[in-house]
Design an enzyme around this catalytic site. Sequence first.
Site, PDB file in Angstrom:
ATOM      1  N   THR A  49       0.960  -1.415   0.021  1.00 32.08           N
ATOM      2  CA  THR A  49      -0.381  -0.276  -0.534  1.00 32.08           C
ATOM      3  C   THR A  49       0.229   0.970   0.152  1.00 32.08           C
ATOM      4  O   THR A  49       2.110   1.700   0.703  1.00 32.08           O
ATOM      5  CB  THR A  49      -0.507   0.119   1.278  1.00 32.08           C
ATOM      6  OG1 THR A  49      -1.673  -1.260   1.085  1.00 32.08           O
ATOM      7  CG2 THR A  49      -1.477   1.381   1.391  1.00 32.08           C
ATOM      8  N   CYS A 103      36.176   8.054  13.698  1.00 31.28           N
ATOM      9  CA  CYS A 103      35.741   7.359  15.679  1.00 31.28           C
ATOM     10  C   CYS A 103      35.769   6.115  15.564  1.00 31.28           C
ATOM     11  O   CYS A 103      34.239   5.837  14.929  1.00 31.28           O
ATOM     12  CB  CYS A 103      35.853   7.991  16.480  1.00 31.28           C
ATOM     13  SG  CYS A 103      37.439   9.030  17.062  1.00 31.28           S
TER      14      CYS A 103
END
Length: 385
Positions: free
Chosen positions: A250, A344
């Site tokens: 849908t 990092c």
Amino acid sequence: VYLDYNATTPIFPEVAAAMEPFLWEHFGNPSSGHAFAAPCRDAIHKARGQVASMLGCDPTEVVFTSCGSESDNHAIASAVDLFVAKNRSSDSKPKAMMNKPHVVSTAVEHPAILEYLAAKAKANELTYDLVPVNEEGLVDPKAVAAKVRSDTCMVTVMHANNETGAIQPVAECARLAREKNEDVLIHTDAAQSCGKIPVKVNDLGVDMCTVVGHKIGAPKGVAALYVASAAPFSKLLHGGGQESGRRAGTENVLEIVGLGAACELVEREKDILPSHMSAMRDELSRRLASGLGGDDGSGVRVNGPRDDAKRLPNTLSVGIKGVSASQLLDVLKDDVAASAGAACHSGEAAASVSAVLSAMAVPEEYAIGTLRLSVGRHTCPADVE
């Protein structure tokens, strides 16, 4: 100050206004046959036309998806499916002896391309080659074409890089690739280029093109894939007959309306918005070089194409010598929203240089300190200052 438009944009006011009736009033299932469905069905039809107008294609060539990663993944999957189906029908060799489908891409693609290729290669479903880029982050179309073989089912080259803003020569890549193999399909991920530079599929010479809503003022969770009418395309999801049988489920009416409205804004502002963004980007670059570059300017390095015509007007990838970008952004996180060119690792102090900067061979002293600063529609001089 928000300088991370390449990560996502806010929902633009005009887009929110277009969506609002479908939040409060129009809730029908577009596939139903009654009056509640009609406004939603009509809205999807309108949005498809708005996306098509931005891309310069026919509305029937627009498939709505949930995100750019889905569009990218299935563009490749569809090309692979076609290759396998052709081999099965025309090749008398045993299945184990058939050539695997081959894909050509670049070393600086979005993870939605690179991770998908790696996963499918590991599953023994395809093979692929990644073409390197030069120090400006640009790929050589001749190098792309050189990797195309008789078993190459797709060439996928992003239109503009999300980190450096480098605009790739997609049209020339497409032309040369087809000279090597006339059956090869061409895909480009235009998530970062839409709304910043023209994205017209015929000019690019592509069979498929990814568009992402949240990069152009629409909500997260909606995207589109252009699929040329002449290009073969396998079903994306199986189930109902939505999206002309190409993707079941849908429809996400609320967000599809938002994507359509955003694409209409792109077309309406195509002559004014890029110049506004480039003015903001250039002033930002000038101020950073002046404040942090030192007497000889060597403290700051702009990554990417030196020719502004080959770089997105809103994107500034800038390396600051002697600085850790991740640590800097952590200090500034309450004041400045931006992205790092070095991320990092969790639990580690050392930073790793992004794959894009590594592919460009950016010197480590600048790569570790690289920030991606991206301006947008609502960035103003006060933000830059």
